[in-house]
Design an enzyme around this catalytic site. Structure first.
Site, PDB file in Angstrom:
ATOM      1  N   LYS A 176       0.840  -1.204   0.000  1.00 13.70           N
ATOM      2  CA  LYS A 176       0.000   0.000   0.000  1.00 13.70           C
ATOM      3  C   LYS A 176       0.874   1.253   0.000  1.00 13.70           C
ATOM      4  O   LYS A 176       0.588   2.212  -0.715  1.00 13.70           O
ATOM      5  CB  LYS A 176      -0.930  -0.022   1.223  1.00 13.70           C
ATOM      6  CG  LYS A 176      -2.027  -1.075   1.106  1.00 13.70           C
ATOM      7  CD  LYS A 176      -2.778  -1.300   2.422  1.00 13.70           C
ATOM      8  CE  LYS A 176      -3.747  -2.462   2.308  1.00 13.70           C
ATOM      9  NZ  LYS A 176      -4.407  -2.792   3.582  1.00 13.70           N
ATOM     10  N   GLN A 180      -4.073  -1.412   9.912  1.00 10.72           N
ATOM     11  CA  GLN A 180      -3.988  -2.726   9.266  1.00 10.72           C
ATOM     12  C   GLN A 180      -4.542  -3.796  10.218  1.00 10.72           C
ATOM     13  O   GLN A 180      -4.083  -3.937  11.343  1.00 10.72           O
ATOM     14  CB  GLN A 180      -2.533  -3.037   8.887  1.00 10.72           C
ATOM     15  CG  GLN A 180      -2.370  -4.333   8.115  1.00 10.72           C
ATOM     16  CD  GLN A 180      -3.089  -4.314   6.763  1.00 10.72           C
ATOM     17  OE1 GLN A 180      -2.995  -3.360   6.008  1.00 10.72           O
ATOM     18  NE2 GLN A 180      -3.838  -5.369   6.461  1.00 10.72           N
ATOM     19  N   ASP A 226     -10.699   3.267   4.780  1.00 10.70           N
ATOM     20  CA  ASP A 226     -11.062   1.846   4.666  1.00 10.70           C
ATOM     21  C   ASP A 226     -12.580   1.668   4.685  1.00 10.70           C
ATOM     22  O   ASP A 226     -13.086   0.589   4.382  1.00 10.70           O
ATOM     23  CB  ASP A 226     -10.438   1.039   5.812  1.00 10.70           C
ATOM     24  CG  ASP A 226      -9.230   0.228   5.357  1.00 10.70           C
ATOM     25  OD1 ASP A 226      -9.087   0.020   4.132  1.00 10.70           O
ATOM     26  OD2 ASP A 226      -8.453  -0.203   6.218  1.00 10.70           O
TER      27      ASP A 226
END
Ligand code: NAP
Length: 295
Positions: free
Chosen positions: A54, A98, A121
């Site tokens: 990412k 994460q 997200d």
């Protein structure tokens, strides 16, 4: 092989180039450089490699990224402090924690600590609620990537019978909501481990999206010849011929399905790269919205 291979890797490359051009234009017009803050807790190798991918993708697109790396022993307070710090950083437009966290019991609290305006997200309840209501919201990256693959491959969704296998909060459930929204107009059946007659349902489906986390969940006898299959699963199976000792497979019996159906995504090179492209897109949109620019 008869199926069209829906190449998510190449589509993601195209999208990432489009996003990079968008980032350059944003900078020229406004001087804004979008920023992503990543919180990584512990040393799970899969999480580490996702975060590295990412961050690399951000750099390539001209997005600034910064990482808050915490040890597996980090307390709930330490993790929340890292999120609050990023919430307060003006150059940070998007925040990504994460998952999974070493202590999964605090995941919900940590996600809810993210400023919803930076929740790229799309896991914060405010964004989930707005998505369910059909309002502008950050849409979770993997479901958004699946829909983008289907759109760009011109797979008709309006009126289509779509079976989603897996009802997780990050993949299956949001997908079922997005696909059934007005404007997308699919008729969705959301399946899980308690679903009876899964094969009967998949045999009636035009599109099948599999996000079960189990290899072999969908086999060739479960589909029609004109079906389109999107394989979200990423599973490590032991393989002594690989230096790593494992290889990645999806949730479907790719070889047999590819001989029978209309179109299918591979693993790797299908949904995974699209997830990262959608994260970049959400980060650029966050940068625009936070600075009052049209997203
Ligand atoms: P998850 O939280 O473990 O959820 C799995 C879901 O699948 C559950 O709802 C479960 O049902 C259902 N399920 C499992 N086996 C089934 C079966 N045999 N028949 C019907 N339903 C079944 O998984 P997740 O986080 O959604 O991830 C799913 C897969 O996608 C994993 O392989 C993950 O690595 C992958 N993934 C890939 C990406 C990407 O970017 N490519 C992103 C996220 C996840 P119950 O609810 O009844 O238990």
């Amino acid at each position: 092989m008869t199926a069209r291979i829906l190449d998510g890797k190449s589509l993601a490359t195209t999208l990432r180039a489009e996003i990079a051009a968008d980032v350059a234009a944003l900078y020229q017009q406004t001087g804004i450089v979008p920023g992503l803050g990543v919180v990584l807790v512990g040393d799970n190798p899969a999480s580490r490699s996702y975060v590295t991918a990412k961050e690399k993708a951000c750099t390539a697109a001209g997005i600034h990224s910064t990482e808050r790396r915490l040890p597996a022993s980090a307390s709930r307070e330490d993790i929340l402090a890292a999120v609050h710090d990023l919430n307060g950083q003006e150059p940070i437009d998007g925040i990504l924690v994460q998952l999974p966290l070493p202590d999964s019991a605090i995941e919900r609290e940590v996600i809810e600590a993210i400023d919803p305006a930076k929740d790229v997200d799309g896991f914060h309840p405010l964004n989930i609620g707005r998505m369910v209501l059909g309002l502008p919201a950050f849409v979770p990256c993997t479901p958004a990537g699946v829909i983008e693959i289907l759109r760009r491959a011109d797979v008709p969704l309006a009126g289509a019978a779509v079976v989603v296998i897996g009802r997780s909060q990050i993949v299956g459930r949001p997908l079922s909501i997005l696909l059934s929204q007005k404007g997308v107009d699919a008729t969705v059946t959301l399946c899980h481990t308690q679903t009876k007659n899964l094969a009967q349902l998949t045999r009636e489906a035009d599109v099948i999206i599999v996000a079960a986390g189990r290899p072999g969940t969908l086999t060739a006898d479960m589909v029609r010849a004109d079906a389109v299959v999107i394989d979200v699963g990423v599973n490590r199976v032991p393989d002594s011929s690989k230096a790593s000792g494992y290889r990645l497979v999806g949730d479907v019996d790719f070889e047999a399905l590819a001989q029978k159906i209309a179109a299918i995504t591979p693993v790797p090179g299908g949904v995974g790269p699209m997830t990262i492209a959608m994260l970049l897109r959400n980060t650029v949109n966050a940068a625009r919205r936070r600075r009052g620019e049209p997203a």
